[in-house]
Design an enzyme around this catalytic site. Structure first.
Site, PDB file in Angstrom:
ATOM      1  CD  GLU A 156      -1.932   2.225  -1.657  1.00  0.00           C
ATOM      2  OE1 GLU A 156      -1.892   3.109  -0.789  1.00  0.00           O
ATOM      3  OE2 GLU A 156      -1.311   1.150  -1.556  1.00  0.00           O
ATOM      4  CD  GLU A 261       2.880  -2.224  -4.342  1.00  0.00           C
ATOM      5  OE1 GLU A 261       2.516  -2.399  -3.175  1.00  0.00           O
ATOM      6  OE2 GLU A 261       2.828  -1.130  -4.910  1.00  0.00           O
TER       7      GLU A 261
HETATM    8  C1  GLA Z   1       1.814   0.019  -0.943  1.00  0.00           C
HETATM    9  C2  GLA Z   1       2.699   0.895  -1.806  1.00  0.00           C
HETATM   10  C3  GLA Z   1       4.111   0.411  -1.825  1.00  0.00           C
HETATM   11  C4  GLA Z   1       4.598   0.022  -0.463  1.00  0.00           C
HETATM   12  C5  GLA Z   1       3.665  -0.971   0.133  1.00  0.00           C
HETATM   13  C6  GLA Z   1       4.154  -1.402   1.492  1.00  0.00           C
HETATM   14  O1  GLA Z   1       1.452  -1.140  -1.537  1.00  0.00           O
HETATM   15  O2  GLA Z   1       2.261   1.003  -3.132  1.00  0.00           O
HETATM   16  O3  GLA Z   1       4.941   1.434  -2.311  1.00  0.00           O
HETATM   17  O4  GLA Z   1       4.709   1.144   0.352  1.00  0.00           O
HETATM   18  O5  GLA Z   1       2.415  -0.356   0.259  1.00  0.00           O
HETATM   19  O6  GLA Z   1       5.496  -1.639   1.510  1.00  0.00           O
END
Ligand code: GLA
Length: 377
Positions: A156, A261
């Site tokens: 990010e 994710e």
């Molecule tokens: C982001 C992070 C993850 C996690 C999510 C929320 O996507 O990369 O590690 O913290 O947020 O759970």
């Protein structure tokens, strides 16, 4: 003659049932095994829970730690490492043949403020922070050399418009902190895959910056194996055409793409200013922001299942570029989506319900190998 016909009919029936049995025996990871790895995030309570471990080992072939390998988890105090959980997690991964993903090295969250300060509380200088990062990576990545197959090196780093996120990493080191993190990680484990991971990659601004980053790294000979597209989705986000275009764009760079994710929230996604509104029952009324307190209605269950299927149609279309698809959790009960973007709701984003039973979306995905053509057209 009669006996022969009888034998043939019996054989055909037996074969039919055997085939059904074999395909029923297929796990989710087997359905997609010639296409991409199928991964899942494990939280603290998942490791050691035998029922959950059984699901993870049966259905998935890759694991990533939901929290346990973030900076403040492995280094709870200045200079003091605690690898208790991450050691257990990676042992579990190794003993069960999982492709282990290390999440995460450089991020602006889950990192204590002291990491950026010297002994007098002064902000570190560029060279000092680089040295500290290098030492940390040598210790951390070095410890798990040969156990972690791929690292989320940077998470990010960009805003939606593509500008650099103004994190302490960026402010202190400058815009080359990303390349430095990749270089240090490569030095610490030359065999590990290295990833850049982010959300909102359907935004063209962000896409542009990540495309430029990948080209920059490649030009300088710094290895980057894949870009991770975080998949925190909902029933109407993202636009699937935009996602398709984003995957196409990244795959043209000769870099793998991973869907990391993945979860599909079924709840309303309010604007920031409305997120504080009550999501509890008041005056006997079903809360607008938290409508499925008791159970998920069938029409929404079906909608979610179709949404998962539509996403996997896209992933399968891009299977030569997609190396892994990972879900962000196993059961609805433990998903972070129950607390984001609104705290304390009852969401249903994953493939297993609160009783650890597979949901409709799970069966839909499990049948995809045989149904893909007609369902994806
Ligand atoms: C982001 C992070 C993850 C996690 C999510 C929320 O996507 O990369 O590690 O913290 O947020 O759970």
């Amino acid at each position: 003659m009669r006996a022969k016909i009888y034998l043939v009919v019996t054989l055909v029936v037996a074969l039919y049932f055997m085939k059904a049995l074999i395909s029923n025996a297929e796990s989710l990871k087997e359905v997609f095994e010639d296409k991409f790895l199928l991964g899942v995030a494990m939280g603290h309570r998942d490791l050691g829970n035998l029922e959950i471990e059984k699901i993870v080992n049966r259905e998935f072939n890759s694991v990533v730690a939901e929290y346990g390998m973030k900076m403040s988890n492995v280094m709870p105090r200045e200079g003091v490492y605690d690898f208790t959980w991450s050691d257990r997690f990676l042992n579990f991964a190794m003993n069960n043949g999982h492709y282990a993903v290390g999440h995460v090295i450089v991020w602006h969250k889950n990192i204590p403020e002291w990491f950026f300060l010297d002994g007098n509380g002064e902000i570190l200088k560029r060279d000092e922070l680089l040295m500290k990062l290098k030492q940390h990576i040598n210790t951390y990545v070095g410890r798990y050399r040969g156990q972690v197959h791929g690292w989320d090196v940077v998470n990010e780093a960009f805003n939606d418009d593509g500008s650099f996120r103004k994190t302490p990493w960026f402010e202190i080191i400058g815009d080359d902190y990303i390349e430095k993190a990749f270089e240090f990680t490569h030095e610490a484990d030359p065999n590990a895959e290295l990833y850049y991971n982010d959300y909102g990659l359907v935004n063209v601004g962000k896409q542009n910056s990540i495309v430029a980053l990948i080209k920059r790294l490649k030009k300088k000979g710094i290895p980057i194996s894949a870009v991770g597209i975080q998949g925190h989705y909902s029933l109407d986000f993202p636009d699937l055409k935009e996602l398709d275009r984003a995957i196409t764009r990244f795959s043209e760079l000769d870099t793998d793409v991973m869907i990391t994710e993945l979860d599909i929230s079924v709840l309303p996604f309010p604007d920031v200013e409305k997120r504080g509104q009550a999501s509890k029952v008041e005056d006997g009324k079903v809360p607008v922001l938290n409508p499925y307190l008791e159970a998920l209605p069938d029409d929404i269950t079906n909608k979610q299942s179709r949404r998962y299927e539509a996403l996997f149609c896209i992933f399968m279309k891009h299977q030569t570029s997609i190396s892994r698809v990972s879900f962000w959790g196993i059961t609805d009960e433990r998903s972070w989506r129950n607390n984001w973007p609104v705290v304390g709701r009852v969401d249903y984003p994953l493939l297993f319900d609160r009783e650890l039973q597979p949901k409709k979306a799970f069966f839909t995905l499990k049948n995809m190998s045989s149904f893909v053509k007609e369902n994806c057209e």
